[in-house]
Write an enzyme that holds these catalytic residues in place. Structure first.
Site, short mmCIF file in Angstrom:
data_model
loop_
_atom_site.label_atom_id
_atom_site.label_comp_id
_atom_site.label_asym_id
_atom_site.label_seq_id
_atom_site.Cartn_x
_atom_site.Cartn_y
_atom_site.Cartn_z
N LYS A 145 0.95 -1.09 0.23
CA LYS A 145 0.16 0.07 0.54
C LYS A 145 0.97 1.50 0.17
CE LYS A 145 -3.59 2.19 3.28
NZ LYS A 145 -4.42 1.61 3.99
N SER B 229 -9.68 -0.91 7.86
CA SER B 229 -8.87 -0.38 6.00
C SER B 229 -8.04 -2.07 6.02
CB SER B 229 -8.00 0.45 6.31
OG SER B 229 -8.70 1.54 6.33
N SER C 263 -9.87 1.81 3.27
CA SER C 263 -8.39 2.74 2.42
C SER C 263 -7.91 1.64 1.90
CB SER C 263 -7.76 3.63 3.16
OG SER C 263 -7.55 2.95 4.40
N1 GLN Z 1 -12.62 3.67 7.61
C1 GLN Z 1 -11.74 3.61 8.13
C2 GLN Z 1 -11.96 5.89 8.85
O1 GLN Z 1 -12.03 5.97 7.36
C3 GLN Z 1 -10.47 3.39 8.51
C4 GLN Z 1 -9.69 3.98 8.13
C5 GLN Z 1 -8.20 2.94 7.78
O2 GLN Z 1 -9.12 1.72 8.49
N2 GLN Z 1 -7.54 3.51 7.76
O3 GLN Z 1 -11.16 5.92 9.22
#
Ligand code: GLN
Length: 447
Positions: A52, A151, A127
């Site tokens: 990532k 995420s 994400s």
């Molecule tokens: N959807 C969550 C957020 O926007 C998860 C983000 C993540 O785990 N990086 O914070």
């Protein structure tokens, strides 16, 4: 070559921001020579893996999906990535993600949305959406993502692959671009449990560059996959009763629960009364931490600098105004607000207290049960552009994943069939801290 061709053939999915074609082939040749010479081979020998775009890799670009890091090249390699290399893996490229890992759809990337390979009109989740798609579409064998509030698990569920969030502090965060430091975890996407377990064995464990990482011994997780005969499993009343829970996901969960019962395991309902405070707790604390972490992107030290700035103050302002996207700005504002002198106690301190209560309640359940079973997401993958208008709605979709991050426990999402539109369903399993070995065995048993 197989994976490079697959990447080329699936360009429209927008998975990779950089493909290291020459480098990967070079490495493959080097590994072949190693094999020919009869040298000792690494534990991940020949594993083709993507990372990532929040993990730094020396002399390679990293952007965190943001314009503000455009043109930035890393000066060192993240510990987790370094460990992959030391065990003879091949890093094939850098994968798209929501800007600074903030989002649940991959649509917050400054480099365009990534498409779900099961249906190009649906989001892959976020994400780490592109990392999930890379495994789903066979563009590499595995991928490293990050999980701050779901995420890894949420996109794994949306794409029908396995996604692990380890215990907080299990894997070094050295070289991971921070979003919310007390929540951030590097996680793993694979097609099956065994690969996932093997990769965790490699990347987990002590690291002199991250003082928060645990020195707890790292087992060879992949060698402990035999299930036990009598598990004690809990499911949470509040999650089953969640109004937004899609019918087919609830059915998939109930089906697993029935299966467990029929095989002689004990499955019981528990109640966690403070669960309704999970999302506010998560979004107060993570935005607070994000506002501090993201203050370093000021145009002085990294990447983008607004060209028309005429003094220091205007450079900060213009760089951040132009460099950050909407969602990142929203969170910096929220975080700055909850940390401000007059609201600090009402929001930040309060949320810390609630975090402790939820952690204690969750760990109490895990004292009495081996695992908690729950859905990974309330719905399967949503259509593109359906949530961009309403961020609060997007936050609600994290309702089942943030518990593991707020409490620090490990959790895994495994594929559990498809809904009537053929979109993948994910079921989530959570265990007590550092019980990844048992979590893997149970997940393998349920898959
Ligand atoms: N959807 C969550 C957020 O926007 C998860 C983000 C993540 O785990 N990086 O914070």
């Amino acid at each position: 070559n197989h994976y490079l061709n697959a990447i080329e053939a699936n360009k429209q999915l927008n998975v990779f921001l950089d493909v290291y074609a020459d480098e990967a082939l070079e490495r493959a040749k080097m590994l072949q020579q190693k094999l020919d010479k009869g040298d000792k081979l690494g534990r991940l020998f020949g594993l083709v893996i993507g990372i990532k775009d929040v993990l730094v890799y020396k002399n390679h670009s990293v952007r965190a999906g943001s314009k503000i890091l455009e043109g930035f090249e890393s000066q060192f390699t993240a510990t987790a990535v370094q460990r992959l290399l030391e065990e003879d893996a091949i890093i094939i490229g850098m994968q798209n993600c929501d800007e600074f890992a903030m989002g649940s759809t991959n649509e917050n990337s400054a480099y365009g949305a990534t498409l779900n390979a099961a249906d190009h009109n649906k989001v892959p989740g976020g994400s780490s959406g592109a990392s999930a798609v890379s495994v789903q579409a066979g563009l590499c064998m595995a991928a490293l993502g990050t999980d701050t509030g779901g995420s890894v698990r949420q996109p794994a569920a949306f794409c029908g692959v396995v996604g692990l969030k380890p215990t907080y502090s299990r894997v070094s965060r050295n070289g991971l671009i921070a979003y919310a430091s007390s929540f951030d975890c590097i996680g793993i996407f694979t097609n099956n449990i065994e690969d996932n377990a093997l990769i965790l064995s490699v990347i987990a464990g002590k690291d002199e560059f991250d003082s928060t990482v645990s020195s707890e011994e790292v087992p060879e997780y992949q060698k402990h996959l035999q299930p036990r005969e009598n598990y004690k499993v809990a499911y949470i009343k509040e999650t089953i009763e969640n109004e937004g829970l899609q019918r087919e996901i609830k059915e998939a969960l109930m089906h697993k629960i029935d299966l467990l019962k029929r095989n002689g395991h004990q499955v019981e309902e528990v109640t966690l009364p403070h669960l309704e405070y999970l999302l506010p707790t998560y979004y107060i604390l993570t935005t607070a931490e994000a506002s501090a972490n993201l203050s370093r992107f000021d145009g002085v030290r990294y990447g983008y600098r607004a060209p028309e700035a005429h003094n220091l103050e205007s450079m900060y302002k213009l760089t951040r105004t132009q460099g950050f996207g909407e969602e990142v700005k929203r969170r910096i504002m929220l975080g700055t607000f909850v940390l401000s002198a007059s609201y600090y106690d009402a929001y930040y301190t309060k949320a810390q207290k609630v975090r402790r209560i939820i952690r204690d309640e969750t760990r109490e359940v895990l004292n009495n049960y081996d695992f908690i079973i729950l859905p990974t997401t309330p719905t399967t993958a949503l259509p593109m552009n359906s949530q961009t208008e309403n961020p609060a709605e997007m936050y609600l979709a994290d309702v089942f994943t943030v518990q593991a991050n707020v409490t620090g426990i490990p959790a895994i999402s495994i594929p559990a069939g498809v809904d009537n539109e053929n979109m993948p369903i994910g079921i989530q399993l959570m265990a007590d801290v550092f019980k990844e070995d048992q979590l893997f065995a149970f997940a393998d048993y349920l898959m």
